[in-house]
Design a protein around this motif. Structure first.
Motif, PDB file in Angstrom:
ATOM      1  N   UNK A  40       0.865  -1.183   0.000  1.00 53.14           N
ATOM      2  CA  UNK A  40       0.000   0.000   0.000  1.00 53.14           C
ATOM      3  C   UNK A  40       0.896   1.225   0.000  1.00 53.14           C
ATOM      4  N   UNK A  41       0.629   2.155  -0.886  1.00 56.84           N
ATOM      5  CA  UNK A  41       1.291   3.453  -0.858  1.00 56.84           C
ATOM      6  C   UNK A  41       0.331   4.432  -0.193  1.00 56.84           C
ATOM      7  N   UNK A  42       0.824   5.168   0.783  1.00 57.68           N
ATOM      8  CA  UNK A  42       0.008   6.126   1.542  1.00 57.68           C
ATOM      9  C   UNK A  42       0.450   7.545   1.250  1.00 57.68           C
ATOM     10  N   UNK A  93       3.118  17.049   0.824  1.00 55.23           N
ATOM     11  CA  UNK A  93       2.744  15.908   1.634  1.00 55.23           C
ATOM     12  C   UNK A  93       3.899  14.952   1.783  1.00 55.23           C
ATOM     13  N   UNK A  94       3.573  13.803   2.332  1.00 49.38           N
ATOM     14  CA  UNK A  94       4.576  12.802   2.642  1.00 49.38           C
ATOM     15  C   UNK A  94       4.033  11.438   2.227  1.00 49.38           C
ATOM     16  N   UNK A 104       5.293  -4.459   7.073  1.00 46.30           N
ATOM     17  CA  UNK A 104       6.288  -3.469   7.467  1.00 46.30           C
ATOM     18  C   UNK A 104       5.869  -2.087   6.997  1.00 46.30           C
ATOM     19  N   UNK A 105       6.191  -1.089   7.799  1.00 47.35           N
ATOM     20  CA  UNK A 105       5.923   0.317   7.509  1.00 47.35           C
ATOM     21  C   UNK A 105       7.232   0.947   7.041  1.00 47.35           C
ATOM     22  N   UNK A 106       7.280   1.365   5.773  1.00 48.89           N
ATOM     23  CA  UNK A 106       8.458   2.019   5.208  1.00 48.89           C
ATOM     24  C   UNK A 106       8.220   3.524   5.221  1.00 48.89           C
ATOM     25  N   UNK A 107       9.019   4.253   5.975  1.00 48.49           N
ATOM     26  CA  UNK A 107       8.868   5.702   6.119  1.00 48.49           C
ATOM     27  C   UNK A 107      10.257   6.337   6.016  1.00 48.49           C
TER      28      UNK A 107
END
Length: 131
Positions: free
Chosen positions: A77-79, A87-88, A101-104
């Motif tokens: 998922x792209x947020x 934005x980010x 996993x959360x990629x930030x």
């Protein structure tokens, strides 16, 4: 109701459109509309979309030759967080089982499957399950 001009009878008539799917890809990318533009303003849409994670079944939408199932599993998922002016972006990526996993930026953290659905979801990536 859609009213269109008919070139045959030269009148405006009620029209309908039909889209037939004959086959589906191995990887399906769904882009959710998150930005709305009008003549005078730009808005970011924060509507929550409840999308399937484990079993997106599109078998009923295949018009011809529907002899096999067309089921998809979400794998990324792209947020988008922020507004239309800036934005980010982050991503949630599936790594087998129930592990996400959360990629930030330069940070990667495990995230629970229950937290991957949000109103910030922007692009959904599905992989077809072959049974």
């Amino acid at each position: 109701m859609i009213i269109k001009y008919c070139p045959r009878c030269k009148e405006h008539r009620q029209a309908s459109k039909k889209l037939d799917l004959w086959r589906l890809p191995e990887v399906l990318v769904i882009h959710l509309k998150r930005f709305q533009y009008s003549r005078f303003m730009k808005n970011k849409l924060e509507t929550y979309v409840n999308f399937p994670v484990d079993n997106l079944d599109l078998s009923a939408y295949i018009s011809y030759g529907n002899d096999k199932p067309y089921r998809y599993m979400l794998y990324a998922i792209s947020n988008h967080y922020g507004s239309t002016g800036g934005g980010h972006y982050t991503a949630f990526v599936h790594h087998g089982g129930d592990q996400w996993y959360d990629f930030d930026d330069s940070h990667v953290h495990p995230i629970s499957k229950e937290k991957i659905k949000s109103a910030s979801a922007y692009v959904l990536f599905y992989r077809r399950c072959f049974e």
